[in-house]
Design a protein around this motif. Sequence first.
Motif: not given
Lengths: 140, 122
Positions: A38, A46, A98-99, A107-108, A110-111, A115, B55, B57-58, B86, B90, B93-96
């Motif tokens: 994944x 991305x 990112x926040x 943000x792509x 960063x991801x 990962x 899914x 995406x950013x 999943x 993310x 990860x994005x700290x949301x």
Amino acid sequence: MPEYITIEFPSRHKYLNMIDIVCGEIAEDMGLKLEIANEIAISVIEACTNALEHGNKSSPEKNIRMVIKRDPDKISIEVYDWGKGFDYKEYLQHIPDPSDIQKVRGRGIFIMKEMMDDISFELVKDRGMKVTLEKNLIKS
Amino acid sequence: MDKLHIEEEYVAEAAILRLSGLVDSATSYYLESRLNELIAADKVKLVIDLTEVDYISSAGWGIFVSEIKGLRAKNGDIKLAGMNPDVRDVFELLEFDTLLTPYESATDALIAFDSQESNNLP
């Protein structure tokens, strides 16, 4: 000996779904853990989205090339576009928070960075931008 | 635009948007446009049910967070419910998770809106 798989497709969003499926098939064939599979698929999508939108400016006559290199202990994916590139050194040193709710996009990278084990950029002469994603593999 | 479907339900002042499919750079414009229409119609308490979303995406995540400020300024909010593992990975990860509380279900998100309402009573 590493194996190479090359895919080239027009800059249309509908093909990103195909790339997701290809990544899943390769990951399954390599016996990768679902979590790793994944992370690779999300990062590749991305990278291809950036190539499509920022590199090729969504122009369908400009193709995106993806080269997947399979090694026993590593998978690397190169994504090429036809864009002018960007100041990636500056960007990587100052990746936006990112926040940050003021930002809709951005943000792509960063991801991908989080990962994958390595991400690198290169402006290829007479071609465009190349992004290389690498992941060290843990077999399930 | 066939990769993302949105079903809507209205419960009291809240709107539940049940998404199914993918929220990516191609479909996020459709979602953004629908969210903006709701906000313009003063529907500012939004529950986004992600149970059927595979899914995001950013670009998709960007749509959700960019609406937070405007919604909260109007005493509304956006509540995300039913993320699969999943999608949740993310999100974190994005700290949301520092911006939005995730909910197990749309019902839980609606209860949270009700609780906020009760706490705001004089």
